[in-house]
Scaffold this motif. Structure first.
Motif, PDB file in Angstrom:
ATOM      1  N   MET A  61      28.285  39.626  43.211  1.00 21.31           N
ATOM      2  CA  MET A  61      28.531  38.398  43.962  1.00 21.31           C
ATOM      3  C   MET A  61      27.362  37.372  44.832  1.00 21.31           C
ATOM      4  O   MET A  61      27.874  35.716  44.369  1.00 21.31           O
ATOM      5  N   ALA A  77      36.958  39.617  40.829  1.00 25.13           N
ATOM      6  CA  ALA A  77      36.125  40.740  41.310  1.00 25.13           C
ATOM      7  C   ALA A  77      37.195  41.451  42.707  1.00 25.13           C
ATOM      8  O   ALA A  77      36.739  42.529  43.338  1.00 25.13           O
ATOM      9  N   GLU A 111      34.994  35.134  41.209  1.00 23.99           N
ATOM     10  CA  GLU A 111      35.441  35.564  42.434  1.00 23.99           C
ATOM     11  C   GLU A 111      36.902  36.670  42.065  1.00 23.99           C
ATOM     12  O   GLU A 111      37.695  37.471  42.826  1.00 23.99           O
TER      13      GLU A 111
END
Length: 95
Positions: A41, A77, A74
């Motif tokens: 990420m 995740a 995002e």
């Protein structure tokens, strides 16, 4: 600044085809490599922000598609936040 697509496999086995307006993704990730989720990420954020900045430098406006892709990554995740051994596999990269 060729558009780049890359396919990843999330820790739950789901595969996702991702988009970048720039080949910076190919400089960041390698097909066949597995990355710890936090490192993936961090690298994805940096790469997609850089890709968007390249678009802005060339065309005068940021790339909303790159930022949309980052937002999707995002959100996805976040569903694995409690799994400290979660890894993302980069399956393929194509321009």
């Amino acid at each position: 600044m060729p558009e780049t697509y890359w396919t990843i496999r999330w820790p739950d086995g789901h595969e996702e085809r991702c988009y970048s307006p720039s080949s910076v993704i190919a400089e960041t990730f390698s097909a066949g490599q597995s990355y710890p989720l936090p490192a993936f990420m961090q690298s994805a954020r940096r790469a997609l922000e850089q890709a968007s900045a390249r678009v802005e430098q060339k065309y005068g406006f940021a790339c909303s598609l790159a930022m949309d892709q980052l937002d999707r990554l995002e959100r996805r995740a976040a569903t694995f936040a409690g799994q400290k051994d979660a890894r993302i596999l980069c399956l393929a990269i194509s321009t």
